[in-house]
Scaffold this motif. Structure first.
Motif, short mmCIF file in Angstrom:
data_model
loop_
_atom_site.label_atom_id
_atom_site.label_comp_id
_atom_site.label_asym_id
_atom_site.label_seq_id
_atom_site.Cartn_x
_atom_site.Cartn_y
_atom_site.Cartn_z
N PRO A 1 0.82 -1.21 0.00
CA PRO A 1 0.00 0.00 0.00
C PRO A 1 0.86 1.27 0.00
CG PRO A 1 -0.80 -1.57 1.62
CD PRO A 1 0.52 -2.08 1.12
N LEU A 2 0.41 2.28 -0.73
CA LEU A 2 1.09 3.56 -0.77
C LEU A 2 0.48 4.48 0.28
CD1 LEU A 2 1.25 3.97 -4.63
CD2 LEU A 2 3.20 3.64 -3.11
N SER A 3 1.31 5.25 0.94
CA SER A 3 0.84 6.08 2.05
C SER A 3 0.14 7.35 1.59
CB SER A 3 2.02 6.45 2.95
OG SER A 3 2.63 5.30 3.49
N VAL A 159 12.89 4.36 -8.63
CA VAL A 159 11.76 4.07 -7.75
C VAL A 159 11.28 5.38 -7.12
CG1 VAL A 159 10.99 2.83 -5.69
CG2 VAL A 159 12.61 1.75 -7.27
N ALA A 160 9.98 5.67 -7.23
CA ALA A 160 9.43 6.88 -6.64
C ALA A 160 9.50 6.80 -5.12
CB ALA A 160 7.98 7.07 -7.10
N GLN A 161 9.83 7.93 -4.51
CA GLN A 161 10.07 7.98 -3.06
C GLN A 161 8.81 8.37 -2.29
OE1 GLN A 161 13.56 7.51 -1.87
NE2 GLN A 161 13.49 6.68 -3.95
N GLU A 162 8.72 7.92 -1.05
CA GLU A 162 7.71 8.38 -0.10
C GLU A 162 8.39 8.60 1.26
OE1 GLU A 162 3.19 7.05 -0.94
OE2 GLU A 162 4.39 5.64 0.23
N ARG A 163 8.15 9.75 1.88
CA ARG A 163 8.69 10.01 3.21
C ARG A 163 7.64 10.76 4.02
NH1 ARG A 163 14.74 12.28 1.56
NH2 ARG A 163 15.30 10.53 0.18
N ALA A 164 7.50 10.34 5.29
CA ALA A 164 6.47 10.94 6.14
C ALA A 164 6.68 12.43 6.33
CB ALA A 164 6.46 10.24 7.50
N VAL A 165 7.91 12.89 6.32
CA VAL A 165 8.19 14.30 6.56
C VAL A 165 7.57 15.20 5.49
CG1 VAL A 165 10.39 14.31 5.31
CG2 VAL A 165 10.01 15.94 7.18
N TRP A 166 7.36 14.66 4.28
CA TRP A 166 6.77 15.45 3.21
C TRP A 166 5.25 15.49 3.31
CZ3 TRP A 166 9.98 12.06 -0.56
CH2 TRP A 166 11.32 12.49 -0.56
N GLY A 167 4.63 14.39 3.75
CA GLY A 167 3.18 14.30 3.77
C GLY A 167 2.57 14.12 2.39
N HIS A 168 3.40 14.04 1.39
CA HIS A 168 3.00 13.86 -0.01
C HIS A 168 4.14 13.12 -0.71
CE1 HIS A 168 -0.55 16.43 -0.17
NE2 HIS A 168 0.10 17.36 0.49
N SER A 169 3.89 12.74 -1.94
CA SER A 169 5.03 12.35 -2.77
C SER A 169 5.84 13.62 -3.05
CB SER A 169 4.55 11.74 -4.09
OG SER A 169 4.03 12.75 -4.94
N PRO A 170 7.14 13.51 -3.29
CA PRO A 170 7.92 14.71 -3.62
C PRO A 170 7.45 15.36 -4.91
CG PRO A 170 9.20 12.72 -4.03
CD PRO A 170 7.97 12.29 -3.31
N PHE A 171 6.86 14.57 -5.78
CA PHE A 171 6.34 15.07 -7.06
C PHE A 171 5.20 16.05 -6.81
CE2 PHE A 171 4.18 14.08 -11.28
CZ PHE A 171 5.19 14.57 -12.08
#
Length: 233
Positions: A1-3, A159-171
């Motif tokens: 699952p994607l966050s 690979v596309a990144q996900e990080r909680a600190v962004w709250g979104h994809s960087p895109f």
């Protein structure tokens, strides 16, 4: 699952309708269980049935992308709907090449594809120097031409990144910064072209992901028009 895929799609909807004056009745979303292969194809069919040659069409996809090796040594890219099966991509997933076929069928004058998925860089069809297209053409010429622009979240193999600190994809985080805050308006003319947005995303997403993800911009046509966002009064 994607966050953050659903949150990103909802953020794009809000950006388009509340900040960029796209009519809410013209914006369609498929989230979670709605995002089946059949439903995606139905929306695409509806798109080319109702669009006309004065329209601007933006297609945003947030989700998984995957590649499958071909006997020739190349690879085929797929976008995964909710029921996508990585062991049966041919019958359960949407080929990335389908976006080119959709762009050929839709009558709209300008189309912009924002593909927020792993390996989406494999969609790259035809490169064109961004600086040439964005800066050497005045807005009147841009407005006359047609366009089919593709901006992918990363390059081929990334690979596309996900990080909680962004709250979104960087895109999406940087799409919002670029369009809502006007940071992608390099020429300060209250208009942001697809090429300007592509250059902004390439720089910003590369920086925040430590070069693990570098957006790419390409084109489905040799036409020299541009998808244009109006951010001024």
């Amino acid at each position: 699952p994607l966050s953050y895929a659903v949150k990103d799609a909802e953020t794009m909807h809000k950006l388009l309708t509340e900040k960029l004056d796209f009519p809410a009745d013209n914006v369609f979303m498929l989230l979670d269980e709605e995002a089946t292969l059949v439903n995606i194809r139905k929306e695409m069919k509806n798109l080319y049935e109702v669009s006309n040659d004065n329209d601007r069409v933006l297609i945003y996809f947030a989700g998984h992308g995957i590649t499958e090796p071909l006997p020739s040594g190349g690879e085929e890219g797929y976008l995964l709907p909710i029921e996508g099966d990585k062991n049966d991509l041919y019958t359960t997933a949407l080929p990335m090449s389908e976006m080119k076929r959709i762009s050929d069928r839709v009558a709209a004058k300008d189309m912009l594809f924002l593909m927020d998925a792993c390996y989406s860089g494999i969609m790259g069809i035809r490169g064109l120097t961004q600086e040439e297209n964005a800066n050497k053409m005045d807005l009147k010429k841009i407005a006359v031409g047609r366009s089919r622009t593709v901006i992918t979240a990363g390059r081929k193999g990334q690979v596309a990144q996900e990080r909680a600190v962004w709250g979104h994809s960087p895109f999406v985080k940087n799409i919002v910064s670029g369009l809502e805050k006007g940071m992608a308006d390099f020429t300060d003319d209250a208009y942001i072209t697809g090429s300007e947005l592509g250059m902004f995303l390439t720089n910003q997403v590369s920086a925040v992901t430590d070069n693990k993800q570098t957006p790419g911009i390409s084109y489905f046509t040799t036409d020299r028009g541009e998808f244009v966002f109006i951010i001024g009064e």
